[in-house]
Design an enzyme around this catalytic site. Structure first.
Site, PDB file in Angstrom:
ATOM      1  N   ARG A   1      71.322  47.064  18.821  1.00 52.75           N
ATOM      2  CA  ARG A   1      70.138  46.761  19.960  1.00 52.75           C
ATOM      3  C   ARG A   1      69.165  47.092  20.247  1.00 52.75           C
ATOM      4  NH1 ARG A   1      69.046  48.210  25.177  1.00 52.75           N
ATOM      5  NH2 ARG A   1      70.049  50.331  24.880  1.00 52.75           N
TER       6      ARG A   1
ATOM      7  N   HIS B   1      73.024  57.284  22.704  1.00 54.27           N
ATOM      8  CA  HIS B   1      72.598  56.194  24.181  1.00 54.27           C
ATOM      9  C   HIS B   1      73.498  55.218  24.839  1.00 54.27           C
ATOM     10  CE1 HIS B   1      69.917  54.310  27.167  1.00 54.27           C
ATOM     11  NE2 HIS B   1      69.360  53.442  25.772  1.00 54.27           N
TER      12      HIS B   1
ATOM     13  N   ARG C   1      65.386  51.170  17.731  1.00 60.71           N
ATOM     14  CA  ARG C   1      65.390  52.752  18.098  1.00 60.71           C
ATOM     15  C   ARG C   1      66.345  53.263  16.819  1.00 60.71           C
ATOM     16  NH1 ARG C   1      67.909  51.287  24.316  1.00 60.71           N
ATOM     17  NH2 ARG C   1      65.399  50.956  25.139  1.00 60.71           N
TER      18      ARG C   1
ATOM     19  N   GLN D   1      73.930  53.472  18.940  1.00 58.13           N
ATOM     20  CA  GLN D   1      72.708  53.704  18.989  1.00 58.13           C
ATOM     21  C   GLN D   1      72.438  54.791  19.074  1.00 58.13           C
ATOM     22  OE1 GLN D   1      70.016  52.000  21.975  1.00 58.13           O
ATOM     23  NE2 GLN D   1      69.694  51.023  20.543  1.00 58.13           N
TER      24      GLN D   1
ATOM     25  N   PHE E   1      57.639  46.222  23.705  1.00 56.32           N
ATOM     26  CA  PHE E   1      58.575  47.115  24.303  1.00 56.32           C
ATOM     27  C   PHE E   1      59.018  47.334  22.208  1.00 56.32           C
ATOM     28  CE2 PHE E   1      61.979  49.139  26.425  1.00 56.32           C
ATOM     29  CZ  PHE E   1      61.928  49.626  27.172  1.00 56.32           C
TER      30      PHE E   1
ATOM     31  N   GLU F   1      61.395  54.078  26.427  1.00 59.04           N
ATOM     32  CA  GLU F   1      61.021  53.184  25.877  1.00 59.04           C
ATOM     33  C   GLU F   1      59.508  52.939  25.834  1.00 59.04           C
ATOM     34  OE1 GLU F   1      62.162  50.102  22.339  1.00 59.04           O
ATOM     35  OE2 GLU F   1      63.204  52.089  22.772  1.00 59.04           O
TER      36      GLU F   1
ATOM     37  N   LEU G   1      67.407  60.267  29.398  1.00 57.34           N
ATOM     38  CA  LEU G   1      65.898  59.693  28.346  1.00 57.34           C
ATOM     39  C   LEU G   1      64.986  59.053  28.805  1.00 57.34           C
ATOM     40  CD1 LEU G   1      66.711  56.775  26.417  1.00 57.34           C
ATOM     41  CD2 LEU G   1      66.977  55.790  28.912  1.00 57.34           C
TER      42      LEU G   1
ATOM     43  N   HIS H   1      68.731  56.568  21.121  1.00 63.28           N
ATOM     44  CA  HIS H   1      67.705  56.508  21.074  1.00 63.28           C
ATOM     45  C   HIS H   1      67.059  57.436  21.161  1.00 63.28           C
ATOM     46  CE1 HIS H   1      64.211  55.899  24.551  1.00 63.28           C
ATOM     47  NE2 HIS H   1      64.670  54.481  24.645  1.00 63.28           N
TER      48      HIS H   1
END
Length: 591
Positions: free
Chosen positions: A406, A364, A284, A238, A118, A253, A250, A240
């Site tokens: 994050r 996100h 991200r 954030q 990730f 990831e 979404l 994404h």
């Protein structure tokens, strides 16, 4: 007449954080109620696809210290390192406890919990990617909700489903419960309690293109702010990198963790230029900025405002982008990414095994929110003074474990680790605390607001005010920001807040009055959008998800500190507090 309920503890929200907090309370024999605007298994945790980060080391060497380092570096060194250490250490035992509860993780051939790559997760403090994400196909959040809800039912937790919390009861500096509106009847209820744990999720609906569900409007976060207490680090929101084009839904990831790559209009895997070590698995915030940069420089697809995500097996094998450089097959991808592939087929009409998938950054996750300590206790100033009786966990809270950005999978770790810690801390608190005095007019403010919306003869539309708010936030307070643009946001939001006082609703019935509920939610969102814009305008640097084009560099000398935004006498006042630094001194952020 308002109905009054009394419980030792009340949990607001029934996602991962709320359910684990409630489970800890139930295990400790605390008389607890969970109040949720949704049926619990419809909570937004269920949309989390890719996995839970934990340094189990099941496929390759890994250590919690590396996870902690990645969390701090990924957060652009605004992360409080005491919180990051707790997150990384307790992630391991949390995952094993979920496994023992029955969560059906994917397995290795040896029967261990399977793990995948990730974004931003590395070995040896950044030397290369590591497989740290523990997953259940691409339905990890869904499985967490089912598992924890079953455990809560097993332990006799009391649920009040489809009750929308509309105010926190805070009297003489102590939290004594909440006011909620029962969606079925339209009646107000007071939940009198020794402790309240807020676990109500984020507020991505302040933006136009977002991965967040309609319910993520940040209601209790705004309520705390309206009571005169600060919100922390609200400038950090954030985006994404891979939302479904135009919809924002979404595409996890996990797709890139299995080897997917991002492609521009020239067919180039452009992340190799920007982040040569981690490439498509960089953090991200960085990928979102690089995508916007590619679009701004004319390399969007056909000159448009989107790029391609390529998860075709032939491409993954050509780029050798799968973990370990192994060959992948369509069968393997469909087994590991079933929901993501189905969404691409359903919403975009493409077969991602044969075609490229249009994608764009989507709003996100809120790194900011209600300030808390590592036990979930809400704190109310730069001296970390605790507000007795009030706790928060999950996206609505700011520990701050995510800092300015994050990492993927850390949201599920956050809600479970700190949901559990807040439940345990609240259980300890209620054993020694008395019930705070319930003010005789605890619901008066909410009742006046509801009556105003019912009786208002104004001509403003809640839908139109919401659209304008989302448009200006997306355009001027999104991936990139400028001082001029943020001033425009502040002015527009001020005008919209005036318009909000003249909103009229057409539905004057009580039962399932969603128009009333959406109007109330809009009021909360306007407050949160405004404090986000003011906090962003005040921070004259770029750090993590906060990218100022007029201040492009990180400025540790002046801005290595947390923002605390208060509402005082109708104005927004900024104060600051230091970042907790223990193991890792701030360095340049390269991947």
């Amino acid at each position: 007449m308002t109905q009054v309920h009394r419980f030792d503890a009340v949990v607001v929200g029934a996602g991962g954080a709320g359910l684990w907090a409630a489970l800890e309370l139930a295990r400790d024999k605390v008389n607890c109620a969970v109040v949720s605007k949704l049926y619990p298994t419809r909570s937004h945790t269920g949309t989390a696809q890719g996995g839970i980060g934990a340094a189990l080391g099941n496929l390759e060497e890994d250590h919690w210290e590396w996870h902690m380092f990645d969390t701090v570096k990924g957060g652009d060194y605004l992360t409080d390192q005491d919180a990051a250490e707790i997150l990384a250490r307790e992630a391991i035992e949390t995952v094993y406890e979920l496994e023992h509860m029955g969560l059906p993780f994917n397995r290795t051939p040896e029967g261990k919990i399977d793990q995948r790559r990730f974004g931003g997760h590395t070995h040896h403090h950044g030397q290369g990617p590591v497989r740290r994400s523990c997953f259940a196909a691409d339905r990890t959040g869904h499985m967490i909700l089912q598992t924890l809800y079953q455990q809560c039912i097993k332990h006799g937790t009391r649920f009040f489903d489809e009750f929308q919390v509309v105010d926190l009861i805070i009297e003489n500096g102590v939290c004594g419960g909440v006011v909620a509106l029962e969606i079925l009847t339209g009646e107000l209820h007071i939940f009198h309690a020794k402790a309240v744990i807020v676990a109500a999720g984020g507020f991505g609906k302040i933006f136009k293109i977002t991965s967040n569900a309609l319910s993520l409007t940040g209601d209790p976060v705004a309520m705390l702010y309206r009571h005169g207490y600060p919100l922390e680090d609200m400038e950090f929101f954030q985006f994404h990198p891979t939302g479904i084009y135009k919809m924002g839904i979404l595409m996890s990831e996990a797709a890139r963790g299995e080897g997917g790559v991002l492609i521009n209009d020239t067919g180039e895997r452009f992340m190799a230029r920007y982040a040569p070590t981690l490439m498509d698995l960089a953090p991200r915030d960085m990928i979102s900025r690089y995508m916007q940069q590619e679009i701004a420089e004319g390399r969007g697809i056909k000159g448009g405002d989107y790029l391609y995500l390529d998860i075709r097996p032939e491409s993954i094998n050509k780029y050798k982008s799968a973990p370990g450089g192994k060959q992948v097959t369509e069968k393997e991808l469909r087994e590991k990414l079933p929901d993501i592939i189905e969404m691409m087929e359903l919403y975009l009409g493409v077969d991602p095994m044969k075609e490229l998938v249009p994608t764009q950054p989507t709003a996100h996750y809120a790194m900011g929110g209600m300030p808390t300590d590592v036990d979930g206790r809400v704190i109310i100033d730069e001296k970390n003074t605790v507000l007795p009786g009030l706790y928060a966990a999950g996206e609505c809270a700011c520990v701050s474990v995510h800092g300015a950005n994050r990492l993927g999978t850390n949201s599920l770790v956050d809600i479970l680790v700190f949901g559990r810690r807040s439940g345990r801390a609240a259980a300890e608190y209620v054993r020694r605390a008395d019930y705070p005095t319930l003010p005789p007019d605890a619901d008066a403010g909410v009742r006046a607001e509801v009556n105003h919306l019912f009786d208002n003869a104004g001509k403003e539309s809640a839908a139109e005010v919401r659209r304008k708010m989302q448009d200006v936030m997306t355009a001027q307070c999104g991936v990139f920001r400028t001082g001029t643009g943020l001033e425009q946001v502040k002015q527009t939001l001020g005008e919209l807040k005036t318009c909000y006082r003249n909103i009229a609703i057409q539905d004057h019935t009580k039962k399932f009055n969603t128009e009333l509920l959406e109007a109330l939610e809009l009021g909360y969102m306007l407050d949160l959008a405004e404090v986000t814009a003011y906090s962003a305008a005040a921070r004259t640097e770029s750090r993590g998800a906060h990218a100022r084009e007029d201040y492009p560099k990180r400025d540790d000398a002046n801005w290595l500190k947390h923002t605390l935004a208060y509402k005082r006498d109708g104005k927004i006042e900024m104060k600051y507090k230091p970042v907790v630094i223990s193991r890792f001194e701030p360095k340049e952020r390269k991947y």
